[in-house]
Design a protein around this motif. Structure first.
Motif, PDB file in Angstrom:
ATOM      1  N   GLY A  26       0.864  -1.181   0.000  1.00 16.10           N
ATOM      2  CA  GLY A  26       0.000   0.000   0.000  1.00 16.10           C
ATOM      3  C   GLY A  26       0.897   1.227   0.000  1.00 16.10           C
ATOM      4  O   GLY A  26       1.776   1.333   0.850  1.00 16.10           O
ATOM      5  N   MET A  27       0.710   2.124  -0.956  1.00 18.99           N
ATOM      6  CA  MET A  27       1.564   3.315  -1.044  1.00 18.99           C
ATOM      7  C   MET A  27       0.691   4.551  -1.182  1.00 18.99           C
ATOM      8  O   MET A  27      -0.022   4.713  -2.178  1.00 18.99           O
ATOM      9  CB  MET A  27       2.505   3.213  -2.239  1.00 18.99           C
ATOM     10  CG  MET A  27       3.597   2.167  -2.071  1.00 18.99           C
ATOM     11  SD  MET A  27       4.663   2.063  -3.512  1.00 18.99           S
ATOM     12  CE  MET A  27       3.604   1.186  -4.660  1.00 18.99           C
ATOM     13  N   SER A  28       0.777   5.428  -0.166  1.00 20.41           N
ATOM     14  CA  SER A  28       0.014   6.672  -0.222  1.00 20.41           C
ATOM     15  C   SER A  28       0.294   7.368  -1.547  1.00 20.41           C
ATOM     16  O   SER A  28       1.442   7.421  -1.996  1.00 20.41           O
ATOM     17  CB  SER A  28       0.421   7.570   0.943  1.00 20.41           C
ATOM     18  OG  SER A  28      -0.003   6.970   2.144  1.00 20.41           O
ATOM     19  N   SER A  31      -0.823   4.265  -4.716  1.00 18.37           N
ATOM     20  CA  SER A  31      -1.908   3.273  -4.831  1.00 18.37           C
ATOM     21  C   SER A  31      -3.167   3.769  -4.106  1.00 18.37           C
ATOM     22  O   SER A  31      -3.961   2.973  -3.623  1.00 18.37           O
ATOM     23  CB  SER A  31      -1.470   1.891  -4.312  1.00 18.37           C
ATOM     24  OG  SER A  31      -1.368   1.856  -2.907  1.00 18.37           O
ATOM     25  N   SER A  32      -3.325   5.075  -4.070  1.00 17.01           N
ATOM     26  CA  SER A  32      -4.533   5.652  -3.460  1.00 17.01           C
ATOM     27  C   SER A  32      -5.599   5.886  -4.532  1.00 17.01           C
ATOM     28  O   SER A  32      -6.187   6.973  -4.642  1.00 17.01           O
ATOM     29  CB  SER A  32      -4.175   6.956  -2.739  1.00 17.01           C
ATOM     30  OG  SER A  32      -3.300   6.689  -1.663  1.00 17.01           O
ATOM     31  N   ALA A  50      -4.165   2.273  -0.811  1.00 17.24           N
ATOM     32  CA  ALA A  50      -3.656   2.986   0.369  1.00 17.24           C
ATOM     33  C   ALA A  50      -4.629   4.103   0.718  1.00 17.24           C
ATOM     34  O   ALA A  50      -4.710   5.126   0.032  1.00 17.24           O
ATOM     35  CB  ALA A  50      -2.271   3.545   0.094  1.00 17.24           C
ATOM     36  N   GLY A  52      -4.646   6.163   3.293  1.00 14.49           N
ATOM     37  CA  GLY A  52      -4.047   7.305   3.994  1.00 14.49           C
ATOM     38  C   GLY A  52      -4.473   8.693   3.535  1.00 14.49           C
ATOM     39  O   GLY A  52      -5.133   9.416   4.270  1.00 14.49           O
ATOM     40  N   ASN A  77      -5.334  -0.568   2.837  1.00 10.45           N
ATOM     41  CA  ASN A  77      -4.344  -0.275   3.876  1.00 10.45           C
ATOM     42  C   ASN A  77      -4.799   0.943   4.674  1.00 10.45           C
ATOM     43  O   ASN A  77      -5.026   2.013   4.109  1.00 10.45           O
ATOM     44  CB  ASN A  77      -2.986  -0.011   3.203  1.00 10.45           C
ATOM     45  CG  ASN A  77      -1.948   0.575   4.152  1.00 10.45           C
ATOM     46  OD1 ASN A  77      -1.397   1.635   3.887  1.00 10.45           O
ATOM     47  ND2 ASN A  77      -1.675  -0.097   5.243  1.00 10.45           N
ATOM     48  N   GLY A 201       7.072  -2.504  -2.575  1.00  5.40           N
ATOM     49  CA  GLY A 201       6.531  -1.160  -2.729  1.00  5.40           C
ATOM     50  C   GLY A 201       7.170  -0.462  -3.922  1.00  5.40           C
ATOM     51  O   GLY A 201       6.540  -0.224  -4.950  1.00  5.40           O
TER      52      GLY A 201
END
Ligand SMILES: Cc1cc2nc3c(=O)[nH]c(=O)nc-3n(C[C@H](O)[C@H](O)[C@H](O)COP(=O)(O)O)c2cc1C
Length: 327
Positions: A26-28, A31-32, A50, A52, A77, A201
């Motif tokens: 999950g990467m702010s 992958s948001s 993500a 976040g 995430n 990631g």
């Protein structure tokens, strides 16, 4: 080689319903949205949204888009320290998301309502103590993040090589290794350490579907293995590509500035500045040391295909088996 062969033993496909025990971290920002998680889910890995930095409506829309695009499971995430984490958890429950990946907080209070609809909970940990605590709380698996990782690595900087081994010796639930894994050889390596899956990631940041500014991707692409640094030591540090911002933080630390001044400096720039606005000199260009192992930006499905083939080729090499002919 035959399509999809993957000879590493793992409980994760059975537990999560995925084809390969490979997770897109999950990467702010990156992958948001639905794009990257959907591509990874379709290719047989676990795609992760993500939450976040997302607005609640955007999170709901992304979850529905992934669901509409595939039958495969996927994850959301949720960093539990985030001030909107309660809203995110409500959405995950209401949308019946199959897998929840949480970090930075205790799982115990939240687990029952997700268990109630059959969700699986993977907990992100960066120390032995947190791993043992999360297992005792009843989570289904652990994502063990080493100090080499992009984003928020282990604050005490213990590498994945050491931390994954330490945790694998101590817990019985499946361990997923994260930090420094860029290809199939890295995946094979963490299985040797006792992991049953790998989370990547930075490798998935270097895909067409990752939703960060092109200047961000180019900066990560150009980076060598020694071009990242930890910013914010003593707090919740991030690993990022060295740039003017990280140089300013280094200088302030060397000058012995008080903690309040360092905290204020750390908070003055963001991942968003780099990922959304494309300011790669002053924003936090979060990426792992594995940036130096990645030489191209590919579609996520192609990355998945290569990871599976490379891991299997590595396994065969280690066993002294002949190479398999390309399918
Ligand atoms: C740009 C970026 C943003 C990230 N954002 C998050 C996040 O929002 N939540 C999280 O749990 N991990 C986050 N991570 C960590 C990744 O999920 C993953 O654990 C890590 O990137 C693995 O290390 P690697 O980059 O060496 O593969 C982020 C990583 C990067 C590179």
């Amino acid at each position: 080689m035959s399509e999809g062969a993957f000879g590493f033993p793992s409980r994760l496909p059975g537990l999560l319903g995925i084809r390969y025990p490979i997770l897109q971290g999950g990467m702010s920002w990156a992958s948001s949205s639905a794009a990257l998680p959907l591509a990874v889910a379709r290719a047989g890995g676990l795609g992760v949204i993500a939450a976040g930095p997302m607005r609640t409506e955007a999170l709901i829309a992304a979850i529905r888009e992934v669901k509409a695009g595939t039958e495969a499971p996927f994850a959301v995430n949720v960093p539990l320290y985030n001030k909107r984490s309660a809203e995110f958890l409500d959405i995950v429950e209401a949308e019946r998301v199959p897998v929840l990946i949480c970090s930075q907080g205790g799982p115990k209070a939240h687990l029952p309502r997700f268990r109630a609809y059959g969700a699986k909970w993977l907990h992100v940990v960066a120390s032995e103590a947190h791993a043992i605590k999360a297992e005792a709380a009843g989570v289904d698996g652990l994502i063990v993040v080493g100090g080499d990782a992009g984003g928020h690595p282990a604050p005490d900087e213990v590498s994945a090589m050491v931390l994954v081994r330490a945790v694998a010796r101590k817990v019985a639930i499946p361990v997923i290794a994260a930090g420094g894994i860029a290809d199939g050889a890295g995946i094979a390596a963490v299985f040797a350490l006792g992991a049953e899956g790998a989370q990547l990631g930075t490798r998935f940041l270097m895909t067409r579907e990752a939703t960060v500014h092109e200047a961000y991707k180019q900066r990560v692409l150009e980076a060598g293995i020694a071009d990242t640094t930890l910013v914010g030591r003593g707090g919740l540090p991030v690993r990022q590509i060295r740039n003017r911002f990280s140089a300013e933080v280094d200088a302030a630390e060397r000058a012995g500035q008080p903690k309040e001044a360092l905290d204020a400096l750390y908070a003055s720039r963001s991942l968003k500045l780099a990922a959304f606005d494309g300011d790669v000199d002053w924003g936090k260009v979060e990426a792992g040391q594995s940036a130096g192992l990645i030489g191209e930006i590919l579609p996520a499905a192609e990355v998945m295909k290569r990871l599976v083939a490379e891991a299997e080729a590595t396994r065969r090499r280690l066993l002294g088996l002949p190479e398999q002919a390309a399918a």
